[in-house]
Design a protein around this motif. Structure first.
Motif: not given
Ligand code: NAD
Length: 319
Positions: A71-78, A114-117
């Protein structure tokens, strides 16, 4: 275009300060937290902000986590959600393993789909300290003592983050915190000594100090103010280090001296009693954070006295 960051454990002590920072930095922030130790009151400043989304849920819930990523397609995870207590991990190693590694693996499975940066992973410089001697400080290249299940799960988590970085194509920073303190910290877990002492002192109740015969002032620790921790997370989002960095002040302080400093700053006089030490606790801990300065330009700014003074001001405003 606005970036989206997923902050796990964002309703907790440190995570809530990070959510506020990311909103101020112009991110869309999705916070997932099961509120086991977090509290929605910690998010009262941003809960209605249009760029902020709160999802109450567990990081081990694969279906929910996949839905969040879709739903949110995050670019980053903390990633701040964790079982955070050394003592609890000694009593309940399976629970510690479940949250700190099965939970992490669920997130990594989502990242695969869902790949992230960028991935910021929180570890513990205190729990992963080597046995320091003399004037030594722990560095990222030391071999940790690994004397608690919590130390083992955090260390293994670091290795998973490093291992999957190339495979899944993300940059990362492992931030190994010393002992963090500041507003919103509650007295429990790994690093609750300041709120535990403070609660007792404000209620005029004596506290206990765990000592060793050769360390009559108790274990030593390195105390970092939460504002400095927010700063290193901001920097790690801007310019990932792609390695492990210690987050400490380099100042080693005995627990009894912390108690005395709290008495000074809060202008109180309450007794403290001696007790035997607990299993799993590292005796001495102080971190060399030179790598964080070299790679991220980060250095702790707030002294223990200044941090406790800020904490007192915060508590007085809330009265
Ligand atoms: N406070 C410190 O001094 C310190 C030192 C070293 C490392 N850390 C690490 O920093 C992180 C944050 O610690 P904190 O002190 O802010 O603690 P905290 O308990 O305030 O924050 C942890 C948050 O994670 C949430 N959470 C726990 N299990 C969850 C799950 N299964 N699913 C979703 N949410 C879950 C909790 O509800 C809480 O809001 C932890 O990873 C901890 O190990 C903290």
């Amino acid at each position: 275009m606005k970036k989206t960051i997923l902050v796990t454990g964002g309703a907790g002590f440190i995570g809530s300060h990070l959510c506020e920072m990311y909103i101020a930095e112009g991110y869309n922030v999705v916070c997932v937290d099961n509120l086991v130790s977090g509290n929605l009151n910690n998010l009262s400043e941003i809960i209605k902000h249009p760029a902020f989304t709160f999802v109450q849920g567990d990081i081990r819930d694969r279906e929910l986590m996949m839905q969040i990523f879709q739903a949110y397609k995050p670019n980053e995870i903390n990633h701040h959600a964790a079982q955070k207590s050394v003592a609890y991990s000694v009593e309940n190693p399976s629970y510690d393993l479940d949250i700190n590694l099965v939970g992490l693996m669920t997130i990594l499975d989502c990242v695969k789909a869902h790949p992230i940066e960028n991935f910021i992973y929180v570890s513990s410089g205190g729990a992963l300290s080597k046995k320091i001697e003399g004037n030594e400080k722990s560095s990222e290249t030391d071999t940790p003592q690994l004397i608690s299940p919590y130390a083992l799960t955090k260390f293994t988590g670091e290795k998973y983050i490093e291992m999957y970085a190339a495979q899944y194509g993300y940059d990362f920073t492992v931030v190994r915190y010393a002992n963090i303190y500041g507003p919103r910290q509650v007295p429990d877990g790994e690093c609750g000594v300041i709120p535990i002492f403070l609660n007792n002192i404000l209620a005029e109740k004596p506290s206990v100090l765990m000592t060793y015969p050769d360390m009559p002032n108790g274990c030593t620790r390195d105390y970092v103010y939460v504002g400095d921790v927010v700063e290193i997370n901001k920097l790690a989002s801007q310019k990932p280090a792609n390695t492990v960095v210690n987050v400490g002040t380099g100042e080693e302080i005995a627990i009894l001296d912390i108690y005395k400093e709290i008495l000074t700053v809060f202008e109180k006089d309450v007794a403290i009693f001696i007790e035997a030490p607990r299993a799993g606790d590292v005796r001495r801990s102080v971190l060399d954070a030179q790598r964080a300065e070299d790679l991220l330009g980060w250095k702790s700014k707030v002294t223990l006295h200044e941090g406790l003074t800020k904490l007192r001001a915060h508590l007085e405003v809330r009265k």
